[in-house]
Design an enzyme around this catalytic site. Structure first.
Site, PDB file in Angstrom:
ATOM      1  N   ASP A   3      86.099 -46.136  29.286  1.00  0.00           N
ATOM      2  CA  ASP A   3      87.520 -45.787  29.150  1.00  0.00           C
ATOM      3  C   ASP A   3      87.959 -44.852  30.266  1.00  0.00           C
ATOM      4  OD1 ASP A   3      85.867 -43.789  27.899  1.00  0.00           O
ATOM      5  OD2 ASP A   3      87.658 -42.936  26.963  1.00  0.00           O
ATOM      6  N   GLU A  36      85.163 -41.841  25.552  1.00  0.00           N
ATOM      7  CA  GLU A  36      84.714 -40.520  26.027  1.00  0.00           C
ATOM      8  C   GLU A  36      85.884 -39.584  26.228  1.00  0.00           C
ATOM      9  OE1 GLU A  36      83.616 -37.298  28.761  1.00  0.00           O
ATOM     10  OE2 GLU A  36      85.091 -38.851  29.125  1.00  0.00           O
TER      11      GLU A  36
END
Ligand SMILES: [Zn+2]
Length: 473
Positions: free
Chosen positions: A94, A161
């Site tokens: 991400d 994350e």
């Protein structure tokens, strides 16, 4: 570390750059609003990975995990000797969003994956897709050569994350724990890239290896009272009461102390620094828990003058949100604020909530833990074989004209979900890419995120070589 010879690993740089450029074009964004989640971006990215790295996908076991949404990838590369403790490489898929009002500051479209002026551009190219692809390029090369690791290697590519990893990393750590892995020999995850001047006051090119990470907790402070008409305000408004509480909290900072990881850092770095200051650095490097010498006090006073180094000394308090009111002549019935803390070891949520309650000393304000809080992690062994293999690899790829030192990570990344558990104390964090300057580092979450094409070639070589070196742990 001495006597390490620099080597060059030949890579298919054109092909690798093309693949990383494509990777950047999948907008795998983590928005703060977790309902705003682009499942197609992740699904398409996964399909692209399978197509781009056929040997990895033919030889390694691939699982798609996460709870409640499964978008994290776990690859298992069976070792020749399954009795050896395994190693794990972590990176995240991400990326942070690109704010609309920053678009005109980008020299290239953030999700175009443009390759120009010797750089690959785009959101996520530095944080953290270059690491995912460096790992996969290296594995594909190794498989092409018919290589198999001695110990089992895991690759974990998380999905969230940038919002703390509650769905991805935490779940994968649960899964691996339940599978009975007793101890990882080595875990690597992102942190600071190699940069000259990454530590304030030290201009040399430096590779910092994170050996411990702070924790994470966010508290909501809320004042619920009576609203009303602004023509007849009470003596104290909800906003005023909450503002006073925040002021008191900011005045009640957590005390400074020297974390074990900071001591390790100065054991490595101290000798490289100014000679006149050696006694102070030695006092820090070899100081004892629970004692504080004058030289250590001097060190703390100096570190506390810079906000980066100050954060290494205590549990930080950051007021990040303040919400109240919708109209100029209406007294809001409630006011809320969110305070984000990055705890030192021992500062558990209970300790922090107690600290806040005492500091604000106002029972009208409610305190709620709104985060997927994580404690400060264990400290990885800076003298162990995993650290040494990492330092050796760094010097093989980037040479000896740089400082390599352990450090205490004031931010934190997904591997904290591993390092906070007994099975993975030895987590080492570094982003394996060289940047020219701290200015380049601003692309991390900022505008004009980019990496140099040639440096990306070294990133791939770095992962290739560390896989080799992990055989000899
Ligand atoms: Zn990252």
């Amino acid at each position: 570390m001495e006597g390490v010879e620099q080597i060059t690993i030949e890579v298919d740089l054109d092909g690798a750059v093309e693949r990383l450029s494509r990777a950047v074009q999948f907008p795998t964004i983590s928005n703060q609003d977790r309902n705003d989640f682009d499942t197609k971006a992740f699904d398409d990215y996964h399909a692209f990975l399978a197509e781009a790295y056929p040997k990895v996908h033919a030889s390694l076991k691939r699982e798609v995990l996460g709870d409640p949404r499964p978008y994290s990838l776990l690859y298992t590369w069976e070792g020749k000797n399954p009795d050896l403790p395994p190693a794990l490489f972590y990176a995240h898929q991400d990326v942070v969003p690109v704010p609309e009002d920053s678009l005109d500051q980008w020299d290239q479209e953030p999700f175009s994956g443009t390759v120009a002026d010797g750089y690959i551009w785009g959101r996520g190219v530095l944080d953290d897709k270059n690491q995912i692809h460096g790992i996969l390029e290296a594995a594909e090369m190794k498989l092409e050569e018919g290589w198999q690791p001695e110990r089992t290697l895991y690759f974990v590519f998380g999905q969230d994350e940038e919002v703390g990893g509650p769905e991805g990393a935490r779940y994968v750590a649960d899964v691996l724990e339940q599978r009975g892995i007793e101890r990882f020999a080595f875990v690597m995850d992102e942190s600071a890239p190699l940069i000259p001047g990454v530590l304030p006051g030290i201009p040399d090119n430096t590779a910092l290896i994170g050996i411990a990470q702070k924790g994470y907790i966010s508290l909501e402070l809320a004042m619920h009272g009576v609203g009303g008409h602004s023509s007849q305000p009470p003596e104290e408004t909800n906003i005023g009461i909450l503002a006073k509480a925040i002021t008191k909290l900011e005045a009640a900072q957590f005390p400074y102390r020297i974390h074990e990881a900071v001591r390790h850092q100065y054991r490595y770095m101290g000798p490289e620094l100014e000679e006149s200051r050696q006694p102070m650095f030695a006092a820090v490097a070899f100081g004892k828990e629970g004692e504080m010498t004058d030289l250590e006090k001097e060190f703390i006073a100096e570190m506390a003058t810079n906000q980066v180094t100050r954060a290494m000394l205590h549990t930080t308090i950051a007021v990040t949100m303040f919400n109240a009111g919708i109209k100029d002549n209406v007294l809001p019935p409630a006011a809320t604020a969110v305070v984000n803390f990055r705890p030192m070891p021992g500062d558990t949520p209970d300790v922090i909530i107690d600290h806040v309650r005492k500091a604000i000393d106002d029972d009208r304000i409610t305190i709620t833990d709104i985060s997927a809080s994580t404690p400060a992690t264990a400290v990885a062994d800076p003298d162990g074989p995993g650290y040494k293999a990492l330092e050796k690899t760094i010097r093989q790829i980037w040479g000896n004209d740089l400082i390599v030192a352990p450090f205490f990570v004031i931010g934190g990344s997904d591997s904290k979900h591993f390092q906070a558990r007994a099975f993975a104390p030895d987590v080492y964090t570094i982003t394996g890419i060289q940047l020219d300057s701290m200015k380049e580092f601003a692309g991390f979450h900022g505008v004009n995120e980019r990496i140099k094409v040639d440096e990306y070639g070294k990133t791939i070589g770095f992962f290739y070589q560390i896989m080799t070196n992990l055989d000899d742990l």
